[in-house]
Motif scaffolding. Structure first.
Motif, PDB file in Angstrom:
ATOM      1  N   ILE A 198      94.296  48.410  38.049  1.00 42.78           N
ATOM      2  CA  ILE A 198      93.181  47.472  37.867  1.00 42.78           C
ATOM      3  C   ILE A 198      92.486  47.204  39.196  1.00 42.78           C
ATOM      4  CG2 ILE A 198      92.578  45.123  37.170  1.00 42.78           C
ATOM      5  CD1 ILE A 198      94.888  45.214  35.194  1.00 42.78           C
ATOM      6  N   ALA A 199      93.271  47.020  40.261  1.00 38.61           N
ATOM      7  CA  ALA A 199      92.683  46.777  41.579  1.00 38.61           C
ATOM      8  C   ALA A 199      91.889  47.980  42.058  1.00 38.61           C
ATOM      9  CB  ALA A 199      93.782  46.428  42.582  1.00 38.61           C
ATOM     10  N   ASN A 200      92.374  49.195  41.795  1.00 41.53           N
ATOM     11  CA  ASN A 200      91.641  50.395  42.213  1.00 41.53           C
ATOM     12  C   ASN A 200      90.312  50.515  41.482  1.00 41.53           C
ATOM     13  OD1 ASN A 200      93.693  51.112  43.967  1.00 41.53           O
ATOM     14  ND2 ASN A 200      94.733  52.411  42.469  1.00 41.53           N
ATOM     15  N   VAL A 201      90.302  50.203  40.188  1.00 39.74           N
ATOM     16  CA  VAL A 201      89.051  50.275  39.424  1.00 39.74           C
ATOM     17  C   VAL A 201      88.046  49.250  39.937  1.00 39.74           C
ATOM     18  CG1 VAL A 201      88.041  49.940  37.143  1.00 39.74           C
ATOM     19  CG2 VAL A 201      90.145  51.236  37.378  1.00 39.74           C
ATOM     20  N   MET A 202      88.507  48.041  40.181  1.00 34.70           N
ATOM     21  CA  MET A 202      87.596  47.003  40.687  1.00 34.70           C
ATOM     22  C   MET A 202      87.083  47.354  42.080  1.00 34.70           C
ATOM     23  SD  MET A 202      89.287  43.408  39.463  1.00 34.70           S
ATOM     24  CE  MET A 202      89.331  42.959  37.730  1.00 34.70           C
ATOM     25  N   THR A 203      87.965  47.884  42.925  1.00 35.54           N
ATOM     26  CA  THR A 203      87.540  48.242  44.279  1.00 35.54           C
ATOM     27  C   THR A 203      86.532  49.382  44.266  1.00 35.54           C
ATOM     28  OG1 THR A 203      89.708  47.555  45.095  1.00 35.54           O
ATOM     29  CG2 THR A 203      88.367  48.911  46.553  1.00 35.54           C
ATOM     30  N   SER A 204      86.719  50.359  43.382  1.00 35.92           N
ATOM     31  CA  SER A 204      85.789  51.488  43.322  1.00 35.92           C
ATOM     32  C   SER A 204      84.418  51.085  42.813  1.00 35.92           C
ATOM     33  CB  SER A 204      86.368  52.577  42.413  1.00 35.92           C
ATOM     34  OG  SER A 204      86.499  52.105  41.082  1.00 35.92           O
ATOM     35  N   ALA A 205      84.299  49.919  42.163  1.00 34.26           N
ATOM     36  CA  ALA A 205      82.999  49.480  41.655  1.00 34.26           C
ATOM     37  C   ALA A 205      82.164  48.780  42.717  1.00 34.26           C
ATOM     38  CB  ALA A 205      83.201  48.541  40.465  1.00 34.26           C
ATOM     39  N   LEU A 206      82.759  48.430  43.848  1.00 31.07           N
ATOM     40  CA  LEU A 206      82.015  47.686  44.870  1.00 31.07           C
ATOM     41  C   LEU A 206      81.051  48.548  45.695  1.00 31.07           C
ATOM     42  CD1 LEU A 206      84.766  45.235  46.186  1.00 31.07           C
ATOM     43  CD2 LEU A 206      82.878  44.754  44.618  1.00 31.07           C
ATOM     44  N   PRO A 207      81.461  49.718  46.205  1.00 32.02           N
ATOM     45  CA  PRO A 207      80.535  50.483  47.064  1.00 32.02           C
ATOM     46  C   PRO A 207      79.199  50.838  46.414  1.00 32.02           C
ATOM     47  CG  PRO A 207      82.759  51.321  47.303  1.00 32.02           C
ATOM     48  CD  PRO A 207      82.794  50.357  46.171  1.00 32.02           C
TER      49      PRO A 207
END
Length: 313
Positions: free
Chosen positions: A160-169
């Motif tokens: 879940i953290a990886n998916v959320m982090t990948s949506a920021l850039p």
């Protein structure tokens, strides 16, 4: 009994074979080998039962190899290959996705209606005001998405953290440009340049419809925000429209003319430009040749249709 002890237990078998009735040395060796092979087969079956928890190894791939006709054989212990079962996770339902999309909208709407219809100072109004704040509503919706689309469907916290982090850039540049454009949009209004532009436009003698389109287009190209361009254009043209002798229909056409100008010339200072070019994979050089040309064509076409209606109202 440990494996070394089991092999040690076979030693009496060898001695028994050496004391058998066979007189020749070769016959004694053959008898000893036969007894040892039978003992090794039993040992392999015992180890298999202790490792895999079954009485007898299965016939396919799990049993020791049988002895060859000439008496030579090897006990082979293999573990059956586990069956590969593809994990299938059902996609989220349409109702769930729709609910997650409209949830922040409903929260913001509830906050707005609470400020209008509820008495000031009431607990319910205060709660709806907090929940209806755009940032709070969107943050709650992100948490609901993480649970219903992630945790509830078997995702761990790392995924879940990886998916959320990948949506920021991808959205970082959009947020930065949108914020900078909003700040820059306040400059023409706060500096008083609008009044100076109104005087210059009044002396040109151009039709009000064309002035509305041209002013919105220029402000849109200068600072990027369509909202700021329309608000600023309306403030500049209000004194001119009050002095002009226009019918109600002609005044109503000024608004779509302003909208056509605000739609045109979307380039690098516009948040919508980055929202299109970034996901589409277009570079800075290709974006103006595609998106900017497209928006300008749409704006000019819309203004042409509005101008065609001007003599009819």
């Amino acid at each position: 009994m440990n494996p070394p002890d089991r092999w040690t237990a076979l030693e009496p078998v060898v001695r028994a074979a050496s004391r058998s009735s066979h007189t020749s040395l070769s016959e004694r060796l053959i008898e000893a080998r036969r007894l040892i092979e039978n003992g090794a087969t039993e040992l392999a079956a015992t180890v298999y039962a202790e490792v895999y928890g079954v009485e007898e190894p299965p016939t396919d791939g799990g049993a020791p190899a049988a002895s060859a006709p000439d008496g030579h054989g090897t006990a082979v212990l293999t573990k059956p290959a586990p069956a590969l079962v593809a994990e299938e996770v059902a996609p989220p339902s349409f109702a769930m996705v729709l609910t997650l999309i409209v949830s922040p909208i409903l929260l913001i709407l509830a906050g707005t209606l609470g400020q209008i219809f509820l008495a000031e100072g009431s607990t319910l109004r205060a709660a709806l005001t907090v929940l209806g704040a755009p940032m709070v509503a969107l943050l709650l919706d992100v948490a609901l998405c993480a649970y219903f689309l992630g945790g509830r469907r078997g995702w761990d916290r790392t995924r879940i953290a990886n998916v959320m982090t990948s949506a920021l850039p991808p959205v970082a540049m959009v947020i930065l440009v949108a914020g900078a454009g909003g700040v820059f949009g306040k400059v023409p209004v706060a500096s008083g340049i609008g009044d100076a532009i109104a005087d210059v436009l009044d002396r040109t003698g151009l039709p009000a419809l064309f002035l509305a389109f041209l002013m919105a287009l220029a402000l849109r190209a200068a600072q990027g925000s369509t909202t700021v361009a329309l608000i600023t254009t309306a403030g500049i043209l209000t004194p001119l429209l009050q002095r002009a002798d226009l019918s109600t229909g002609q005044l109503s056409l000024v608004a779509p003319a302003m909208g056509a100008g605000g739609l045109s010339v979307s380039h690098i200072n516009d948040a919508g430009y980055w929202m299109f070019t970034k996901p589409a994979g277009l570079d800075v050089a290709t974006g103006p040749r595609t998106w900017t040309v497209l928006t300008t064509t749409m704006g000019v076409t819309r203004f042409g249709l509005t101008a065609a209606l001007w003599p009819l109202v």
